[in-house]
Design a protein around this motif. Structure first.
Motif, PDB file in Angstrom:
ATOM      1  N   PHE A  51      86.465 -60.718  27.380  1.00 17.40           N
ATOM      2  CA  PHE A  51      85.118 -60.298  27.747  1.00 17.40           C
ATOM      3  C   PHE A  51      84.677 -59.124  26.881  1.00 17.40           C
ATOM      4  O   PHE A  51      85.471 -58.224  26.592  1.00 17.40           O
ATOM      5  N   CYS A 141      77.772 -64.724  34.407  1.00 18.60           N
ATOM      6  CA  CYS A 141      78.461 -65.997  34.161  1.00 18.60           C
ATOM      7  C   CYS A 141      77.906 -66.698  32.927  1.00 18.60           C
ATOM      8  O   CYS A 141      78.664 -67.197  32.083  1.00 18.60           O
ATOM      9  N   GLU A 142      76.594 -66.741  32.804  1.00 16.25           N
ATOM     10  CA  GLU A 142      75.978 -67.454  31.689  1.00 16.25           C
ATOM     11  C   GLU A 142      76.224 -66.730  30.369  1.00 16.25           C
ATOM     12  O   GLU A 142      76.488 -67.368  29.342  1.00 16.25           O
ATOM     13  N   PHE A 144      78.765 -65.109  29.627  1.00 16.48           N
ATOM     14  CA  PHE A 144      80.169 -65.335  29.292  1.00 16.48           C
ATOM     15  C   PHE A 144      80.475 -66.810  29.037  1.00 16.48           C
ATOM     16  O   PHE A 144      81.637 -67.203  28.955  1.00 16.48           O
ATOM     17  N   ASN A 146      79.334 -69.822  30.772  1.00 19.64           N
ATOM     18  CA  ASN A 146      79.546 -70.756  31.879  1.00 19.64           C
ATOM     19  C   ASN A 146      78.238 -71.398  32.324  1.00 19.64           C
ATOM     20  O   ASN A 146      77.212 -70.718  32.417  1.00 19.64           O
ATOM     21  N   ALA A 239      81.615 -62.604  38.984  1.00 18.09           N
ATOM     22  CA  ALA A 239      81.354 -63.468  37.828  1.00 18.09           C
ATOM     23  C   ALA A 239      82.496 -63.408  36.821  1.00 18.09           C
ATOM     24  O   ALA A 239      82.872 -64.428  36.235  1.00 18.09           O
ATOM     25  N   CYS A 240      83.054 -62.216  36.611  1.00 19.72           N
ATOM     26  CA  CYS A 240      84.187 -62.086  35.683  1.00 19.72           C
ATOM     27  C   CYS A 240      85.385 -62.887  36.185  1.00 19.72           C
ATOM     28  O   CYS A 240      86.038 -63.609  35.414  1.00 19.72           O
ATOM     29  N   SER A 243      84.651 -66.591  35.869  1.00 18.71           N
ATOM     30  CA  SER A 243      84.670 -67.006  34.465  1.00 18.71           C
ATOM     31  C   SER A 243      86.096 -67.244  33.981  1.00 18.71           C
ATOM     32  O   SER A 243      86.371 -68.207  33.254  1.00 18.71           O
ATOM     33  N   LYS A 244      87.007 -66.365  34.376  1.00 15.64           N
ATOM     34  CA  LYS A 244      88.407 -66.544  33.972  1.00 15.64           C
ATOM     35  C   LYS A 244      88.995 -67.811  34.582  1.00 15.64           C
ATOM     36  O   LYS A 244      89.736 -68.552  33.928  1.00 15.64           O
ATOM     37  N   ASN A 246      87.290 -70.485  35.524  1.00 19.37           N
ATOM     38  CA  ASN A 246      86.648 -71.633  34.883  1.00 19.37           C
ATOM     39  C   ASN A 246      87.218 -71.869  33.495  1.00 19.37           C
ATOM     40  O   ASN A 246      87.399 -73.014  33.066  1.00 19.37           O
TER      41      ASN A 246
END
Length: 251
Positions: A51, A141-142, A144, A146, A239-240, A243-244, A246
């Motif tokens: 990130f 999220c977006e 990063f 996703n 979100a972090c 994201s990980k 996902n």
């Protein structure tokens, strides 16, 4: 382009002779961090944890955030959270390309195209009052990489609203559940789906909700297994984590 790709491209250019050593040194000048005096922003963070560094706006002056954006914009995409309209207005005078997301109180600057991974993160809110936290999570999220599906106002006061959306919720790789009051939505969703859930308590609610403490405790003591809880109103942190998760689904 991610920072590791940028570094690889730089080293390849030096090796191939398309960039001389002095030019390479100049480009490496700001690695691994840039020192602005009041702030040292971390250029190498994507190399370590995937990130980029994100600016937390509260407590900083508009001038400080403006200078950070001006320098970070030379390196990468930028996200700033907890940004007031007054701060956003100042930053946009310094960097006109910056976009302000008023509901989520976030600023974004897109320097490099975002590479979206396959799969989806679902963001569910119990009520419309939880949308500011959901918007912070969506923007993060977006940025990063996703794809996001936002489903709002499906809290336990009208459970049929949630059940109506279950087929699309179950398509997601990971689910962020955002709720205030007593925070019961996270337990309900946790009992209905197999995906990992990241729960976010919000400060929405009357007196005994204690500005999100009741929802936090309710989510922490959830009887549904597999529910992970972040701090009150922390859409960014959720979100972090999502994201990980996902990203791991792609490996």
């Amino acid at each position: 382009m991610h920072n590791d790709d940028t570094l690889k491209q730089l080293l390849t250019s030096i090796r191939d002779g398309t960039l001389d050593i002095n030019q390479g040194v100049e480009q490496l000048r700001d690695l691994p961090f840039v020192d602005l005096g009041h702030t040292k922003f971390d250029v190498h963070r994507p190399l370590r944890n995937g990130f980029p560094e994100v600016i937390y706006g509260e407590g900083k002056t508009p001038e400080q955030v403006g200078e950070i954006f001006l320098r970070m914009s030379e390196h990468s995409n930028i996200l700033a959270t907890r940004v007031s309209p007054e701060m956003a207005a100042h930053v946009q005078t310094v960097c006109p390309e910056v976009k302000y997301h008023e509901l989520g109180r976030a600023l974004t600057f897109i320097r490099n195209p975002i590479s979206f991974r396959e799969g989806e993160i679902a963001i569910i809110t119990a009520g419309t009052s939880d949308l500011p936290v959901a918007e912070e999570a969506r923007i993060t999220c977006e940025l990063f990489g996703n794809h996001v599906n936002c489903i709002s106002d499906v809290g336990v006061a009208g459970l049929h609203r949630l059940l109506h959306r279950l087929p699309e919720i179950r398509r997601a790789n990971v689910i962020i559940v955002i709720a205030g009051m007593e925070g019961a939505l996270a337990s309900v969703v946790g009992g209905l789906v197999p995906q990992p859930i990241v729960a976010v308590p919000t400060s929405v609610g009357y007196g005994a909700a204690f500005s999100g403490v009741a929802a936090l405790l309710g989510m922490l003591t959830s009887c549904a297994s597999g529910v992970t809880v972040v701090n009150i109103d922390n859409g960014f942190g959720a979100a972090c984590a999502a994201s990980k998760i996902n990203a791991m689904c792609q490996s």
